[in-house]
Design an enzyme around this catalytic site. Structure first.
Site, short mmCIF file in Angstrom:
data_model
loop_
_atom_site.label_atom_id
_atom_site.label_comp_id
_atom_site.label_asym_id
_atom_site.label_seq_id
_atom_site.Cartn_x
_atom_site.Cartn_y
_atom_site.Cartn_z
N LEU A 492 0.83 -1.20 0.00
CA LEU A 492 0.00 0.00 0.00
C LEU A 492 0.86 1.25 0.00
CD1 LEU A 492 -2.62 -0.98 2.72
CD2 LEU A 492 -3.03 -0.78 0.28
N GLY A 496 6.61 5.40 7.83
CA GLY A 496 7.82 5.94 8.42
C GLY A 496 8.84 4.87 8.74
N PRO A 499 7.41 -0.80 5.11
CA PRO A 499 6.32 -0.87 4.14
C PRO A 499 5.01 -1.34 4.77
CG PRO A 499 7.78 -2.74 3.90
CD PRO A 499 8.39 -1.87 4.94
N VAL A 500 3.90 -0.95 4.15
CA VAL A 500 2.58 -1.35 4.63
C VAL A 500 1.90 -2.14 3.52
CG1 VAL A 500 0.37 -0.55 5.53
CG2 VAL A 500 2.43 0.73 6.03
N ASP A 611 3.80 13.05 15.53
CA ASP A 611 4.14 12.95 14.11
C ASP A 611 2.88 13.05 13.25
OD1 ASP A 611 5.74 12.80 11.92
OD2 ASP A 611 5.99 10.62 11.97
#
Ligand SMILES: *[C@@H]1O[C@H](CO)[C@@H](O)[C@H](O)[C@H]1NC(C)=O
Ligand SMILES: *[C@@H]1O[C@H](CO)[C@@H](O)[C@H](O)[C@H]1NC(C)=O
Ligand SMILES: *[C@@H]1O[C@H](CO)[C@@H](O)[C@H](O)[C@H]1NC(C)=O
Ligand SMILES: *[C@@H]1O[C@H](CO)[C@@H](O)[C@H](O)[C@H]1NC(C)=O
Ligand SMILES: *[C@@H]1O[C@H](CO)[C@@H](O)[C@H](O)[C@H]1NC(C)=O
Ligand SMILES: *[C@@H]1O[C@H](CO)[C@@H](O)[C@H](O)[C@H]1NC(C)=O
Ligand SMILES: *[C@@H]1O[C@H](CO)[C@@H](O)[C@H](O)[C@H]1NC(C)=O
Ligand SMILES: *[C@@H]1O[C@H](CO)[C@@H](O)[C@H](O)[C@H]1NC(C)=O
Ligand SMILES: *[C@@H]1O[C@H](CO)[C@@H](O)[C@H](O)[C@H]1NC(C)=O
Ligand SMILES: *[C@@H]1O[C@H](CO)[C@@H](O)[C@H](O)[C@H]1NC(C)=O
Length: 812
Positions: A492, A496, A499-500, A611
């Site tokens: 996706l 930070g 990976p997602v 953040d």
């Protein structure tokens, strides 16, 4: 006489049951009038295709005649429902949808030869209980001895398929084998909802739910958790009285098909049932199972949950007590809204400091009348009078306790003063040794990294997890399977710290899988931090963590999946930006502010996100924003905290005091929120370069426009003209207030929430903001791009770590 018995036997039951008993009194009279109820026992327990049932052709009763189903005649009441009730106790355990009453005299329940189960009556549209996708003729509707009314398809080989069951639609009574929880195959949630008032069936304020994560029962009041059963140990819930649990066996099902809770009665006595009253009490006929009515937010007795937002004028021990009599004066206000029931009136009175008593307005228990500034002195008891609920303090009766509270309070205040004084001194001193400290800190950190072996940290963590903080541990192979072996097609994006991926569990549930890269800055500390933090948090504007997976070096977080990606995906793209009109953008701004307010103020732990940025705001299928990525969030206990480890954040969103001194507070989040708000309005990145004659960043550009009274020029051209200029201007004003240089000047999140909804809440004008001028490196790339940048250019939007030497400021 039977009814009289019931009232005597269950005095505490009376309140909750009155309306049911009223209906059933009439029902019993009918029975007596027919001279015998015995013919009921001979009745059929099922309907075959072509059969019908109306109030004259009688009832269906289960085989052992424990429960009967019927359509009471309209002699009883105008509005009728299909009703399942007990035969001997005359308790209604189920009704068809209360929002769709039928006309009792003319109503007919039928199962037709296409397999459609429906109720038709003169009034209104037919109520379709079940309609198969294709006509089927081999069906049968049966009232089981459990009280479940089921529609089944009969196969020639002798097996049946369940098509529909009344247990899927519980009302306010839980009977044995009836489930609470969620059916993963259909996505259907089973929960009890209390009625609005004791004379009505309409859904009210409270719901009883099973929470699979954490394995406990919870009661919500208008969505907010107010009671928890505590975890189940040895077939006992911590906060349910022993008496109420002794004769119960709980069944917890947790698999790919469902997560559910149900109970059975362990002896041959009549079934125990849990009845949920409009005041939030659950009783089983002999005593209480749960008392959400005693949860005022200041106490944790009996499973009550503490709240942060108790009005200042309310004190521990304050409760509403029922009184009967008269007040000798009337200084009242009225809430005529008929969707307010007892507990809504109570909640409103509780939060209005002028209100000291209330009562229901209409005889059916809806609407409220509030009494202002009265006390027990203004009231005379009279058993024929009206019922009131008066605010009294249970503790004032115990003078001794009071005294100790006073002494305690004075001692605590003194201690606090001393602490504050010490902190002040320390802070003052700190300023001088700041540079020195910073160097020391770096050294400390290196020493720590060298000595603290990763594996021992891991072991601690696994122990923590086993203690159970409500998270699900996924195994690595199932995560691999869900994400197609972390295939690039499933990726996706890049967060930070790694990976997602998108994944699909065997249950069909979509998940987002964040795989922390081994080289990432997010160490075991952040990992643990994020986990423990986020599983404590529940808010519709925060992303929900579902679980995690740890396998050797792999550390993986599993979240609910957000179908619409993140805010920056839309914001900074010319074409996608058009999908976000002003209404949507404003809703997103409001959602983010609500989520942050929750983090700062109302969650049990007070949290600073640290953040906040566009890529950390995810959007669900309805474009509702959810704040994600709590890897760097910190729990705070003081006003502002100076970071003891390192400064992490994202350029362009970091407040000056955080970037320069490492001091962070809720106001640092407010700063980031301000930047984000301006980005949402303008569709431009904060670090871009927008000045005409000199390099201004977004904040500087906004400030210049604001000074010139031209702030509407900031608005993203993708929005077209369809916005409310007043609303936009208010947002820009708020944004500028948020990015002011001094943290103290910036509003709090609760100020912001009220300013967003209410123009008059804005009282101050913004000062010149921090970080005024754009940064040179980025400006070269962007200045030519004009309003929105190509989405493929990913600049300056990733999380960075700043060490003392790399702080690089062009203006302050
Ligand atoms: C049960 O229903 C069938 C038809 O559906 C009917 O023939 C039979 O008499 C009924 N039995 C009783 C006991 O009412
Ligand atoms: C059964 O009811 C449905 C819905 O009212 C209707 O469409 C269908 O034609 C009916 N089937 C029969 C066989 O009457
Ligand atoms: C029921 O449907 C089957 C085929 O789906 C058909 O063969 C049978 O005759 C039908 N029975 C009735 C009573 O309509
Ligand atoms: C019985 O038949 C149905 C459909 O005809 C089928 O789905 C089911 O698996 C069968 N059950 C058994 C035990 O054979
Ligand atoms: C209740 O649960 C216990 C332990 O699971 C079991 O031994 C017992 O047989 C159950 N009782 C009944 C009546 O199901
Ligand atoms: C009614 O309450 C208001 C405050 O809400 C107070 O100012 C006023 O004096 C009260 N009136 C009477 C008659 O007590
Ligand atoms: C009554 O209250 C409900 C829920 O708070 C709200 O949705 C509704 O708009 C209100 N109705 C009126 C007429 O104020
Ligand atoms: C409470 O009473 C004061 C005056 O006594 C009034 O100014 C204020 O608006 C009242 N608040 C509410 C919420 O009614
Ligand atoms: C309760 O009574 C009020 C006033 O008589 C009426 O307007 C309202 O519709 C009633 N509520 C319900 C749910 O019947
Ligand atoms: C209520 O009682 C208090 C205490 O006796 C008294 O001071 C006050 O005047 C009374 N209020 C009214 C409106 O009668």
């Amino acid at each position: 006489m039977t009814l009289l018995h019931m009232f005597l036997l269950f005095p505490c039951f009376k309140h909750a049951m009155r309306h049911k008993l009223q209906k059933l009194l009439a029902f019993m009279c009918l029975c007596l009038w027919w001279s015998t109820c015995i013919h009921v026992e001979a009745a059929n327990d099922s309907l075959n295709p072509g059969d019908t049932l109306n109030s004259d052709t009688g009832t269906l009763c289960s085989k052992k005649s424990k429960y009967c189903l019927d359509l009471p005649s309209s002699n009883v009441d105008d509005n009728q429902y299909l009703v399942v009730s007990t035969v001997n106790k005359n308790i209604v355990v189920w009704t068809s949808d209360v929002n769709q009453p039928v006309h009792g005299d003319s109503a007919v329940l039928s199962l037709n030869r296409s397999g459609v189960l429906k109720i038709e009556s003169e009034r209104g549209k037919p109520i379709i209980l079940y309609s198969p996708p294709q006509p089927i003729n081999n069906t049968k509707a049966t009232l089981l001895d459990t009280g479940n009314f089921v529609l089944q398809q009969l196969h020639p080989n002798g097996t049946n398929t369940l098509l529909w069951q009344s247990f899927d639609y519980p009302i306010d009574t839980l009977i044995p084998t009836m489930k609470l929880g969620v059916n993963h195959k259909t996505g259907h949630h089973w929960l009890l909802v209390s009625s609005l008032a004791n004379t009505l069936g309409t859904p009210g304020a409270f719901s009883l739910e099973w929470k699979p994560v954490g394995q406990e029962l919870i009661i919500r009041r208008r969505g907010k958790v107010c009671w928890k059963s505590g975890k189940l140990r040895n077939n006992r819930f911590e906060h349910i009285p022993e008496d109420a649990q002794r004769r119960l066996n709980y069944t917890i099902v947790s698999n790919g098909d469902e997560n559910s809770f149900s109970f059975i009665t362990t002896n041959e006595e009549p079934d125990i049932m849990w009845i949920f009253s409009e005041t939030g009490q659950i009783s089983d006929g002999k005593g209480y199972v749960a008392r959400a009515d005693l949860c005022y937010g200041y106490n944790t007795d009996g499973g009550c949950q503490r709240w942060q937002d108790i009005p200042k004028c309310r004190n521990p021990g304050d409760v509403f007590q029922k009184k009967t009599g008269y007040f000798n004066y009337q200084n009242t206000s009225i809430e005529g809204n008929i969707s307010y029931g007892y507990s809504d009136c109570e909640a409103n009175c509780w939060s209005n400091c002028n209100c000291t008593a209330f009562r229901e307005m209409y005889s059916n228990g809806t609407g409220c009348i509030f009494f202002h500034w009265i006390s027990a002195d203004n009231y005379t008891f009279d058993s024929t009078g009206e019922n009131f609920y008066l605010l009294v303090n249970m503790l004032t009766n115990h003078k001794g306790t009071r005294k100790w509270i006073w002494i305690g309070a004075v001692a605590a205040t003194a201690l606090l003063a001393i602490c504050l004084f010490t902190i002040c001194l320390a802070l003052k001193k700190r300023k001088f040794v700041f540079q020195e400290k910073k160097r020391q800190r770096m050294v400390m950190k290196m020493v720590h990294l060298a000595t603290c072996s990763r594996s021992s940290a891991m072991e601690d963590f696994e122990v923590d997890l086993k203690k159970g903080n409500g998270l699900k541990l996924f195994n690595y192979t199932s995560v691999m399977a869900a994400t197609n072996g972390f295939s690039p097609e499933n990726k996706l994006g890049q967060g930070g710290f790694g990976p997602v991926y998108k994944g699909i569990l065997p249950t069909g549930q979509e998940i987002a899988v964040k795989r922390l890269s081994k080289t990432s800055g997010q160490g075991i500390v952040e990992f643990k931090n994020e986990l423990t933090l986020i599983c404590e948090l529940q808010h519709m504007n925060l992303v929900q963590l579902l679980g995690c997976c740890i396998d050797e070096e792999e550390r993986i977080l599993i979240y609910e999946y957000m179908s619409n990606k993140s805010l920056d995906f839309y914001l900074f793209d010319c074409t996608r930006g058009k999908l976000l009109d002003w209404k949507k953008r404003f809703k997103i701004i409001e959602g983010i502010s609500q989520g942050l307010l929750y983090l700062h103020k109302y969650s049990r732990l007070k949290i600073i996100h640290r953040d906040l940025k566009g890529s950390n705001i995810l959007l669900d299928e309805n474009m509702n924003p959810k704040i994600s990525d709590f890897g760097m969030a910190r729990i705070f206990t003081q006003e502002s905290v100076s970071n003891t480890n390192r400064i992490v954040g994202t350029h362009g969103y970091m407040s000056p005091e955080y970037m320069m001194e490492g001091v962070f507070s809720t106001k640092s989040d407010v700063y980031s929120f301000g930047v984000l708000l301006l980005e949402i309005v303008s569709g431009r990145r904060s670090l871009g370069c927008y000045g005409v004659d000199r390099p201004l960043n977004l904040i500087g550009h906004t400030w210049e426009l604001w000074k010139d009274g031209a702030s509407l020029e900031l608005v993203d051209p993708s929005i077209n003209k369809s916005f409310d200029p007043e609303e936009v201007q208010r947002c820009i004003h708020i944004g500028l207030l948020c990015v002011q240089h001094y943290a103290d000047d910036r509003p709090t999140m609760s100020d912001i929430v009220s300013m967003l909804t209410n123009k008059s809440a804005i009282v101050s004008l913004p000062e010149r903001p921090a970080f005024y001028v754009g940064r040179k490196i980025i400006h070269d790339e962007l200045s030519s791009k004009g309003f929105c940048t190509d989405s493929t250019i990913e600049i300056a939007a990733s999380t960075v770590e700043i060490t003392s030497s790399t702080i690089d400021m062009t203006d302050s």
